[in-house]
Design a protein around this motif. Structure first.
Motif, PDB file in Angstrom:
ATOM      1  N   LYS A 120       0.753  -1.386   0.134  1.00  0.00           N
ATOM      2  CA  LYS A 120      -0.130   0.095  -0.063  1.00  0.00           C
ATOM      3  C   LYS A 120       0.867   1.341   0.108  1.00  0.00           C
ATOM      4  O   LYS A 120       0.553   2.285  -0.695  1.00  0.00           O
ATOM      5  N   THR A 126      -1.788   4.129  -3.884  1.00  0.00           N
ATOM      6  CA  THR A 126      -3.213   3.675  -3.523  1.00  0.00           C
ATOM      7  C   THR A 126      -3.892   4.750  -2.622  1.00  0.00           C
ATOM      8  O   THR A 126      -3.241   5.697  -2.270  1.00  0.00           O
ATOM      9  N   ARG A 129      -2.419   4.905   0.737  1.00  0.00           N
ATOM     10  CA  ARG A 129      -1.068   5.543   0.924  1.00  0.00           C
ATOM     11  C   ARG A 129      -1.441   7.010   1.195  1.00  0.00           C
ATOM     12  O   ARG A 129      -0.672   7.626   1.994  1.00  0.00           O
TER      13      ARG A 129
END
Length: 182
Positions: A120, A126, A129
């Motif tokens: 992640k 993402t 994140r």
């Protein structure tokens, strides 16, 4: 498309041989010292010590290196089902030694948060994140904790290897399987 580069289809099941396993040792031999080098750097230098942008970037590269090599070693040591041509720890072990390895290594579940964080925060762009992993309490990496878990697993692998396979690893100049648990 680059005509000079061609990837051939390959699966370990179709092409498994002692010769290929011997060749793969070189790559295992690369991953373990690189993982350890990243851990050692992050233990010695705290991010707050970075006084220049270049130092900050270098520190971040070591964090990314830690995550990358931890993820690669995790896949090697813990995956049971291979993706086409993956090399797995189980390829080096017989049934009895596989059981010993599984008993002595760090429990797979203990790596769950680390592996999710690798995916992640570093391996993909993402939403997690942007949201979860951008919070100060979630940004840091516990290099000591990750190292402790991985070193137990590395040592368990070494102990489970048969003498014939240990010989393959001992042909390299860097000692991979000394006890680094301290």
């Amino acid at each position: 498309m680059n005509e000079g580069f061609k990837v051939e289809r390959f699966t370990m099941e179709e092409n498994s041989s002692e010769e290929l396993l011997r060749k793969s040792v070189e790559h295992i031999h690369y991953e373990i010292p690189m993982f350890r080098a990243c851990v050692d750097f992050l233990r010695r230098f705290a991010l707050k010590e970075a006084s220049t942008y270049e130092e900050y970037v270098n520190w971040q590269l070591y964090v990314e290196g830690l995550a990358n090599h931890a993820r690669i070693l995790y896949d090697f040591f813990y995956h049971e089902n291979r993706e086409k041509d993956d090399i797995l720890a189980k390829d080096f072990l017989n049934d009895t030694s596989r059981d010993l390895f599984k008993q002595k290594r760090t429990a797979k579940e203990n790596f769950k948060d680390v592996i999710i964080k690798c995916h992640k925060q570093l391996a993909h762009l993402t939403m997690a994140r942007v949201t979860q992993y951008s919070l100060p309490q979630n940004k840091g990496w516990d290099s000591r904790g990750i190292s402790s878990m991985m070193e137990i697993t590395i040592q368990a692998f070494w102990e489970a290897l048969g003498d014939d396979k240990k010989e393959w690893f001992q042909n390299y100049p860097i000692v991979l399987f000394e006890n680094k648990l301290n």
